[in-house]
Design an enzyme around this catalytic site. Structure first.
Site, PDB file in Angstrom:
ATOM      1  N   HIS A   1       8.606  16.227   0.705  1.00 12.47           N
ATOM      2  CA  HIS A   1       7.752  15.076   0.422  1.00 12.47           C
ATOM      3  C   HIS A   1       7.719  14.118   1.610  1.00 12.47           C
ATOM      4  O   HIS A   1       8.427  13.126   1.627  1.00 12.47           O
ATOM      5  CB  HIS A   1       8.291  14.391  -0.852  1.00 12.47           C
ATOM      6  CG  HIS A   1       7.690  13.066  -1.156  1.00 12.47           C
ATOM      7  ND1 HIS A   1       6.347  12.804  -1.029  1.00 12.47           N
ATOM      8  CD2 HIS A   1       8.241  11.901  -1.592  1.00 12.47           C
ATOM      9  CE1 HIS A   1       6.116  11.541  -1.368  1.00 12.47           C
ATOM     10  NE2 HIS A   1       7.251  10.975  -1.697  1.00 12.47           N
TER      11      HIS A   1
ATOM     12  N   CYS B   1       4.250   6.062  -1.220  1.00 16.37           N
ATOM     13  CA  CYS B   1       3.979   7.482  -1.447  1.00 16.37           C
ATOM     14  C   CYS B   1       2.592   7.718  -2.012  1.00 16.37           C
ATOM     15  O   CYS B   1       2.128   8.854  -2.108  1.00 16.37           O
ATOM     16  CB  CYS B   1       5.033   8.077  -2.373  1.00 16.37           C
ATOM     17  SG  CYS B   1       6.687   7.718  -1.782  1.00 16.37           S
TER      18      CYS B   1
ATOM     19  N   CYS C   1       3.656   8.686  -8.036  1.00 12.59           N
ATOM     20  CA  CYS C   1       4.382   7.416  -8.102  1.00 12.59           C
ATOM     21  C   CYS C   1       4.671   6.941  -6.690  1.00 12.59           C
ATOM     22  O   CYS C   1       4.695   7.727  -5.750  1.00 12.59           O
ATOM     23  CB  CYS C   1       5.673   7.584  -8.876  1.00 12.59           C
ATOM     24  SG  CYS C   1       6.765   8.818  -8.137  1.00 12.59           S
TER      25      CYS C   1
END
Lengths: 283, 427
Positions: free
Chosen positions: B382, B91, B413
């Site tokens: 996301h 990510c 993160c």
């Protein structure tokens, strides 16, 4: 000249069946002056995505330049299967196409499509028919297309030739495509053009072809897509279908940039002297 | 240490984010990245332009997409002479891509570049089970008919099947949510606090849309004009009524409402030197001041999977001589509401800051009114590698609106116990 507004896009299958059944009796030299139009045609995004994937465009909201032709195909079939239409649709060959996009077409645009059959002209191998397609968004003409079809038959040797295709660019291939045996079936599924000459060798043989052939509109779209984003914006492309592409086969793209724009050709990989189509694109 | 030139964030563009199997179900990573890129190119007049480089990536990637970013460049209106490469840091991909581009610009190795990311949770690669894959490779290697026959007979019906990628840590076998639940419990993050953060995310994102904030940061795609996951009318009661999905027993706090859903989408950010921006009539929104990455040992259980940014931020602050309170805006990626809350609790915790970060005093708290002020991943969704670009473009624009010198902190993160953080300063 009469204009008739259809309630919705016709279904292609029954029209092609009717075209086959009524092919024999058609004669005459007059094309009825008739425009068929359908309002509020909505692009089905799933079908568009499938078309984009099969023809090499990115899946996006921008409608590829040949796509309104695909949308209007059913209307063309309807027009050509009317009882007073002089030519038989089965076996008709697409010779040329000129498309102008006036502005980028968005998949959300509701289109008004209209199809008008033009005049018959003598040709060396029969007679040609001009068909004009238009797409409007509201009152704006956003896309227009002139197609030339050949109805094979007794030709006129001294028939005047139309615009001849520009020379195919020479030089090395820039792209090679291996076209699979089932390409015609795949394209039929996304375009609705289930003409048997594209589907299976046996069906094609019954129509007088050695094998089944790729849809001209696929080879056209695939070639345009390979030339980049130009044709998604305001632009004009012209294509001349010179030789059918038998399936399966390998074809190669040759291209050249001229002062007037891009010129591209699709030729046989096995026999580069066989040119399948020549295309010009200018923005 | 600032002898080199600065890289500026000049603009950003993304497509609205869609829920898994939603309107983008049939779009590939390349399609979406091309759309985000093309929108950025169109808005900044970059058609035909040769940029220094385009750097992007995807977390879930087909093996055929080895040159995903380069292919997207070739499908865009950028000059085909623009080089590109792929990066992948879970990510953190999008932000890491921006760090790389900004560094090259700062060093004078490039004058301009685009950093981006894309992910599809819908158009996922399907692979055959590992045992079958090995047997098929053995069959492929076989030279004689006898070898082929021997290899073929080892394939059993039970080997057949397909696998879709799962959001699971390979070394622990636990999903990201399960890992997060452990951390949330460790920090005593309550269900109420998580739901409140989720509510704020939806409300802030909805307000930003209503104010037209995203008008110059977004290109509609496949009929979507807003993030599909946004629930402008959600309430604390609605969020409170959802059942928990991660964690065990009565202590479980994490729901589908306070965790990000699987999403499809893409984003891209334009960076450049001041000179390049001026030559192209573009105005720097914010300077890319610094970036830092960190990783933690989550495998032994020593630290939580998503806690690496808690370590990366203080290292970057020390290097810049800044405190945690020296920022006007904070963008902490909401992988889960609990991620943001655990990270902030850790920074407020004296013991953590002393023993884990080696600091004399806690980093302290941040003003919640300056956190994710236009919403974040809980509301927007996301698409893993696309989140960095979304946050960077948003923050750069927000800082620019605040005025020269305004400072912003980004914290993202990533799987594998990693984190990427960065500092922007309004130009």
């Amino acid at each position: 000249m009469t204009t008739e507004t259809l309630p919705s896009l016709p279904t292609i299958g029954p029209l092609l069946a009717r075209a086959a059944l009524t092919a024999r009796g058609r004669r005459g030299s007059e094309v009825p002056g008739r425009t068929l139009r359908v309002e509020n045609v909505r692009v089905d995004r799933h079908r568009l995505a499938a078309y984009q994937r099969l023809t090499g465009y990115a899946v996006s909201d921008a409608v590829p330049q040949p796509y309104p032709w695909v949308l209007a195909f059913a209307v063309q079939c309807e027009l050509m299967t009317r009882p007073d239409f002089p030519l038989a649709l089965p076996g008709m060959v697409h010779l040329e196409n000129r498309v102008t996009t006036h502005r980028t077409l968005d998949a959300a645009d509701p289109l008004t499509l209209s199809v008008t059959a033009g005049s018959l002209q003598p040709h060396r191998r029969g007679r040609t028919l001009d068909v004009r397609l238009e797409a409007q968004v509201g009152e704006d003409l956003v896309w227009e297309c002139d197609s030339v079809y050949l109805s094979r038959g007794h030709g006129t040797d001294d028939a005047p030739r139309g615009d001849t295709a520009p020379d195919a660019p020479a030089g090395p291939a820039t792209v090679v495509w291996r076209l699979p045996d089932d390409l015609g079936r795949e394209y039929a599924a996304v375009s609705g053009d289930v003409n048997p000459i594209h589907l299976h060798p046996l069906a094609a043989r019954a129509m007088g072809f050695r094998r089944h052939i790729a849809h001209g509109m696929w080879t056209y779209a695939r070639t345009l897509a390979a030339l980049g984003r130009t044709s998604l914006g305001p632009s004009t492309s012209r294509v001349w279908f010179t030789k059918p592409v038998f399936l399966p086969s390998s074809v190669e793209l040759v291209r050249a940039t001229t002062a007037g724009g891009d010129v591209a050709a699709l030729r046989s990989r096995k026999d580069p002297s066989t040119t399948h189509l020549v295309l010009s694109l200018e923005a | 240490m600032t002898t080199h030139r600065r890289a500026a964030v000049l603009g950003g563009n993304r497509i609205p984010f869609a829920r898994q199997f939603g309107p983008y179900a049939e779009a590939s990573n390349q399609d979406m990245l091309t759309a985000a890129l093309e929108g950025l190119v169109a808005r900044h007049g970059l058609a035909g332009e040769r940029l220094g480089e385009v750097v992007a990536g995807a977390v879930i990637k087909h093996s055929r997409d080895f040159n995903l970013t380069r292919e997207a460049v070739l499908g865009s209106s950028l000059s085909p002479d623009t080089p590109a490469y792929d990066v992948q840091q879970a990510c953190g991909t999008g932000l890491e891509a921006a760090v790389l581009v900004a560094n090259k610009i700062a060093l004078g190795q490039a004058d301009s570049g685009i950093a981006g990311g894309v992910d599809s949770a819908s158009d996922a690669p399907i692979v055959v089970p590992e045992r079958l894959r090995r047997k098929l490779l053995r069959l492929n290697r076989a030279k004689t008919a006898a070898e082929r026959a021997k290899a073929a007979v080892t394939i059993r019906p039970t080997d057949l099947g397909v696998q879709v990628p799962a959001n699971t840590e390979p070394r622990t076998g636990m999903s990201m949510g399960q890992h997060m639940a452990l951390t949330a419990e460790r920090w005593g993050v309550t269900r109420e606090a998580q739901d409140e953060l989720a509510l704020a995310s939806h409300q802030n994102l909805a307000a930003a849309y209503d104010a037209g904030f995203f008008d110059d940061l977004m290109t509609p795609y496949l009929g979507l004009t807003r993030d599909q996951n946004l629930r402008a009318d959600t309430t604390i009661e609605k969020l409170g009524s959802l059942r928990t999905v991660f964690g065990d027993g009565p202590g479980a706090t994490m729901t589908a409402g306070n965790s990000t859903p699987l999403t499809d989408g893409a984003s891209a950010v334009l960076l450049g030197s001041q000179e390049w921006a001026e030559e192209h009539g573009l105005k720097p929104l914010a300077w890319f001041v610094d970036g830092e990455t960190a990783a933690v040992d989550y495998v032994s259980g020593d630290e939580g999977l998503l806690m690496a940014p808690a370590y990366a931020v203080p290292r970057m602050l020390a290097r810049q001589g800044l405190t945690l309170q020296d920022f006007d805006l904070y963008e902490i990626h909401e992988a889960f509401a609990a991620t943001v809350l655990s990270t902030m609790k850790a920074w407020e915790d004296e013991e953590f800051c002393r023993e884990r970060l080696g600091l004399d005093a806690p980093l302290g708290s941040i003003d919640r009114d300056t956190l994710n002020v236009t919403g974040s991943s809980l509301a927007a969704g996301h698409p893993f590698a696309a989140t960095g670009g979304r946050i960077l473009a948003t923050l750069a624009k927000l800082l620019h609106e605040k005025g020269s010198g305004a400072r912003g902190l980004v914290s993202i993160c990533a799987a594998g116990g990693q984190g990427v953080v960065a500092i922007l300063e309004a130009a």
